[in-house]
Write an enzyme that holds these catalytic residues in place. Structure first.
Site, mmCIF file in Angstrom:
data_model
loop_
_atom_site.group_PDB
_atom_site.id
_atom_site.type_symbol
_atom_site.label_atom_id
_atom_site.label_comp_id
_atom_site.label_asym_id
_atom_site.label_seq_id
_atom_site.Cartn_x
_atom_site.Cartn_y
_atom_site.Cartn_z
ATOM 1 C CE LYS A 1 -3.499 2.341 2.822
ATOM 2 N NZ LYS A 1 -4.285 2.295 4.014
ATOM 3 C CD GLU B 1 9.189 -6.240 6.870
ATOM 4 O OE1 GLU B 1 9.037 -5.118 6.437
ATOM 5 O OE2 GLU B 1 8.948 -6.538 8.107
ATOM 6 N N GLY C 1 -4.800 -1.846 5.264
ATOM 7 C CA GLY C 1 -3.865 -2.807 4.688
ATOM 8 C C GLY C 1 -4.472 -4.300 5.079
ATOM 9 N NE ARG C 2 -6.219 -3.720 11.235
ATOM 10 C CZ ARG C 2 -5.428 -2.287 11.526
ATOM 11 N NH1 ARG C 2 -4.448 -2.281 10.949
ATOM 12 N NH2 ARG C 2 -5.788 -1.650 12.279
ATOM 13 C CD GLU D 1 -1.377 -4.318 11.610
ATOM 14 O OE1 GLU D 1 -0.382 -4.827 11.974
ATOM 15 O OE2 GLU D 1 -2.009 -3.977 10.801
ATOM 16 C CG HIS E 1 -5.042 -36.062 17.424
ATOM 17 N ND1 HIS E 1 -5.240 -37.109 17.751
ATOM 18 C CD2 HIS E 1 -6.002 -35.722 16.342
ATOM 19 C CE1 HIS E 1 -6.349 -37.791 17.393
ATOM 20 N NE2 HIS E 1 -6.968 -36.901 16.351
ATOM 21 C CE LYS F 1 6.074 -1.366 10.068
ATOM 22 N NZ LYS F 1 5.355 -0.801 9.218
HETATM 23 O O1 F6P Z 1 2.356 -4.318 9.870
HETATM 24 C C1 F6P Z 1 2.271 -2.940 9.704
HETATM 25 C C2 F6P Z 1 1.545 -2.869 8.218
HETATM 26 O O2 F6P Z 1 1.497 -1.336 7.980
HETATM 27 C C3 F6P Z 1 0.176 -3.490 7.885
HETATM 28 O O3 F6P Z 1 -0.824 -2.832 8.666
HETATM 29 C C4 F6P Z 1 0.228 -3.512 6.557
HETATM 30 O O4 F6P Z 1 -0.701 -4.507 6.227
HETATM 31 C C5 F6P Z 1 1.579 -4.072 6.375
HETATM 32 O O5 F6P Z 1 2.428 -3.214 7.355
HETATM 33 C C6 F6P Z 1 2.345 -3.653 5.064
HETATM 34 O O6 F6P Z 1 2.286 -2.595 4.698
HETATM 35 P P1 F6P Z 1 2.239 -2.090 3.084
HETATM 36 O O7 F6P Z 1 1.251 -2.727 2.385
HETATM 37 O O8 F6P Z 1 2.234 -0.640 3.018
HETATM 38 O O9 F6P Z 1 3.547 -2.573 2.546
#
Ligand code: F6P
Length: 539
Positions: free
Chosen positions: A209, A215, A269-270, A355, A386, A506
Site C-alpha cells: 500500500k 521487507e 492494509g489488513r 492489529e 491432537h 520498525k
Molecule cells: O504491519 C504494519 C503494516 O502497516 C500493516 O498494517 C500492513 O498491512 C503491512 O504493514 C504492509 O504494509 P504495506 O502494504 O504498505 O507494505
C-alpha cells in the site's frame, strides 16, 4: 464525523451486566439446556447458507437483552452508519474505512471528500479482470513468449496474509497457475521460493500500500536482480506488476505505469484483499471467483447493516466475545475450522483482530481501565484435537472457541466428511457437557485416577456451520469477522483502524541496521548491546 467516545464500563447497561455476571457466572450450561428445550433454536441464526448456533454459550436471554441495551447506549447503529457511509472513523490517521465499498455494486454511491468512489473501484476491478484473464488464458506471455506458469505475490502483513489465506482456502478452485507468497525479509524465504521458479514463466506481483515497507522492497529488489540474471531490463515490464497507493514510488522502482494497479488510502492494509491487493486471488482462481468472493462479502455487509440485534451474526459474535473477555476475563479465543483449506485462517485473523483492537488508549485519548483486544489463535480440526485441545478441555484457562464447519465437502468423499463432522459435533458437545465424576466411576476407573478423568465442561463454543466452502461463502465468513472486529472496537471505545503499535520496532530496526552496516554500535541497554556484539563476532 468521528465515532462517539463513551467509556463502556460507565454505562448503565455495563453495571447491569456486572450484576448479571455475578448471578450467572457459576451456572452450568447443561442445566440451562435441560431446563429449556427451546434453547438451541432460540440461540441459532439461520441466514443464507449459514447456520450459526451460539446456544453453547454461558448466556441466557437476559444476557442478550443487556447487551442490546449496551449497544443502544453506545450508539452502535449510528457507528455502523458512519462506517458504511465513509465518515472519518479512522480518526488518528484522518481516513475513512471503506473496505465495504470495494464489494458494493456498481450503482452504489459512497462518498469520500464529496466524490463517489464506486466508479473508480469498478474501473480497477475491470483492470484486474482483463489482466488476470490474459495471464490465465496465455494471451499475455513472458519475455521468451511462453505462457505464465507461476505467480509470486511479494508483500507482507495485509499485503500478504489476506491474499495468501484466500488463495489457500480456495485451492480447490485453482487453475494451472502455481501461486507463491514471499513475505519475510528473511533471505532464506525468498531464496527458497526462487529456487523452484523459471524466470521465463513467472509473474511477480509486488503488493505494498505504501511502497515503503522494508521487507517488500528488499524482496522485490532481490527478485528483480535474480530476474535480470536471466532476462533484460526491457523484459521487466512483462514480468513485474505492482499494487499500491504510492504510484510515484512504484514508478521509481522501475515498474511501468501501465503495470500499476491502484488502491486507496481509505482501504486499511489488513482489510485490503477485496481491492487490487487481491490480484493474486484473481490470478489463482480466476476473476469470476474473485467476484463471487466480493459478492459474498457484500451480502454479509447488508446483513450486518440491516439485521436487528438478535439476528445479526457479527454483532452477536462480538458481544459474546466481549462477554468472555471483559466479564469472565478470558484472555484468548480460538478459531477452529474443520477443513484443511482454512489452514491459514487463524493466522489471517490474528492480524485483522489484534492489529485492530490491540489498543489501550480510548477514543478520548485516555488510557483504558478495562480489557480490550483479545488474543486469537487456532488450527484446523481434527489436527488441533491432537495438539492443544487438552488445554481447552481440562486446562485452567477459559478459551471460548468458534468451530467453523461445512455440511458438504468439496471432493465429495462422504466417508471422510462424516468422520470429520462427527468430530466437529463431538468436540462442542464434550466442551459443553464435560464428564462427571459419577460417569467416570461408572466406567470402572480406579479411585486414584478418577479426578484426572473428570471434565468440568461448561466451555463456550459457537458453531458456524456453512453449506460448502465456496468463494461466496468464504467472502461472507471473512466479512463476518471484519464486522465483529468493528463492533468490538466500537464497544471498547478504541480506534480500530490505525496500527501505530507496529512502528516503534520498525524504527529501531532501521537504526540498528545502520549500526550494523557502519560498525558503530550506539548506546543500548546492556542486553541489546551484548546481542549486537555477539552478532558482530559471529555473523
Ligand atoms: O504491519 C504494519 C503494516 O502497516 C500493516 O498494517 C500492513 O498491512 C503491512 O504493514 C504492509 O504494509 P504495506 O502494504 O504498505 O507494505
Amino acid at each position: 464525523m468521528a465515532l462517539n467516545s463513551i467509556n463502556p464500563t460507565q454505562t448503565k447497561a455495563w453495571a447491569k451486566l456486572n450484576s448479571h455476571f455475578e448471578a450467572v457466572k457459576d451456572a452450568h450450561m447443561k442445566t440451562w439446556f435441560a431446563e429449556n428445550p427451546g434453547r438451541a433454536d432460540k440461540f441459532t441464526i439461520q441466514w443464507e447458507d449459514f447456520y450459526v448456533d451460539f446456544s453453547k454459550n454461558r448466556i441466557n436471554e437476559e444476557t442478550l437483552t443487556l447487551f442490546k441495551a449496551l449497544a443502544e447506549e453506545l450508539k452502535l447503529k449510528d457507528a455502523i452508519s458512519k462506517y458504511f457511509e465513509g465518515d472519518i472513523i479512522n480518526h488518528t490517521e484522518g481516513r475513512a474505512v471503506l473496505h465495504t465499498a470495494l464489494r458494493a455494486p456498481k450503482d452504489a454511491n459512497v462518498l469520500v471528500d464529496g466524490a463517489n468512489v464506486i466508479p473508480e473501484i469498478h474501473e480497477v476491478k475491470s483492470l484486474i479482470k482483463t489482466f488476470s484473464e490474459a495471464i490465465i488464458n496465455g494471451t499475455k506471455k513472458g519475455y521468451t513468449n511462453k505462457a505464465f506458469t507461476d505467480v509470486v505475490n511479494i508483500g507482507i502483513g495485509g499485503s500478504d496474509l489476506g491474499p495468501a489465506m484466500v488463495v489457500d482456502s480456495l485451492a480447490f478452485y485453482g487453475n494451472h497457475l502455481t501461486p507463491h507468497f514471499v513475505s519475510n525479509v528473511d533471505g532464506d524465504h525468498v531464496n527458497e521460493v526462487l529456487k523452484t521458479l523459471n524466470p521465463e514463466t513467472t509473474l511477480f506481483v509486488i503488493v505494498s500500500k505504501t511502497f515503503t515497507t522494508q521487507e517488500t522492497l528488499s524482496n522485490a529488489t532481490t527478485i528483480r536482480e535474480w530476474f535480470l540474471k536471466h532476462g533484460k531490463q526491457e523484459d521487466v515490464a512483462k514480468h513485474f506488476v505492482a499494487v499500491s497507493t504510492n504510484i510515484a514510488k512504484v514508478e521509481a522502482f522501475g515498474i511501468e505505469s501501465s503495470n500499476i494497479f491502484p488502491m486507496w488510502d481509505w482501504v486499511g492494509g489488513r482489510f485490503s484483499l477485496w481491492s487490487a491487493v487481491g490480484l493474486s486471488i484473481s490470478l489463482a482462481v480466476g476473476y469470476d471467483n474473485f467476484e463471487s468472493l466480493l459478492a459474498g462479502a457484500h451480502k454479509m455487509d447488508t446483513h450486518f447493516k440491516e439485521e436487528e440485534f438478535e439476528t445479526n451474526i457479527p454483532t452477536i459474535l462480538a458481544f459474546l466475545s466481549i462477554w468472555y473477555n471483559n466479564f469472565f476475563k478470558a484472555e484468548s479465543e480460538a478459531v477452529i475450522p474443520y477443513t484443511q483449506y482454512l489452514n491459514q485462517f487463524a493466522t489471517y485473523l490474528q492480524q485483522a483482530i489484534m492489529e485492530s483492537n490491540g489498543k489501550s488508549i480510548d477514543r478520548s485519548g485516555v488510557e483504558v481501565d478495562y480489557q480490550t483486544g483479545n488474543l486469537v489463535w487456532g488450527e484446523p480440526g481434527t489436527n488441533s484435537q491432537h495438539a492443544f485441545f487438552q488445554l481447552i478441555h481440562q486446562g485452567t484457562k477459559l478459551i471460548p472457541a468458534d468451530f467453523i464447519g461445512f455440511t458438504q465437502p468439496l471432493h465429495g468423499n462422504n466417508d471422510h466428511q462424516d468422520k470429520l463432522i462427527s468430530n466437529f459435533f463431538a468436540q462442542t458437545e464434550a466442551l459443553l457437557n464435560g464428564k462427571t465424576e459419577a460417569e467416570v466411576v461408572a466406567e470402572g476407573t480406579s479411585a486414584e485416577i478418577i479426578p484426572f478423568k473428570v471434565f468440568e465442561g461448561n466451555k463456550p463454543t459457537n458453531t458456524i456451520f456453512i453449506k460448502q466452502l465456496t468463494p461466496e461463502s468464504l467472502g461472507k465468513l471473512i466479512a463476518m469477522y471484519e464486522h465483529k472486529i468493528f463492533v468490538q472496537g466500537v464497544v471498547w471505545n478504541v480506534f480500530s483502524y490505525d496500527q501505530f503499535g507496529v512502528e516503534l520496532g520498525k524504527q529501531l530496526a532501521t537504526k540498528i541496521l545502520e549500526e550494523i552496516n557502519t560498525g558503530s554500535i550506539a548506546n543500548h541497554d546492556t542486553s541489546t548491546s551484548n546481542l549486537l556484539k555477539y552478532y558482530k563476532k559471529n555473523r
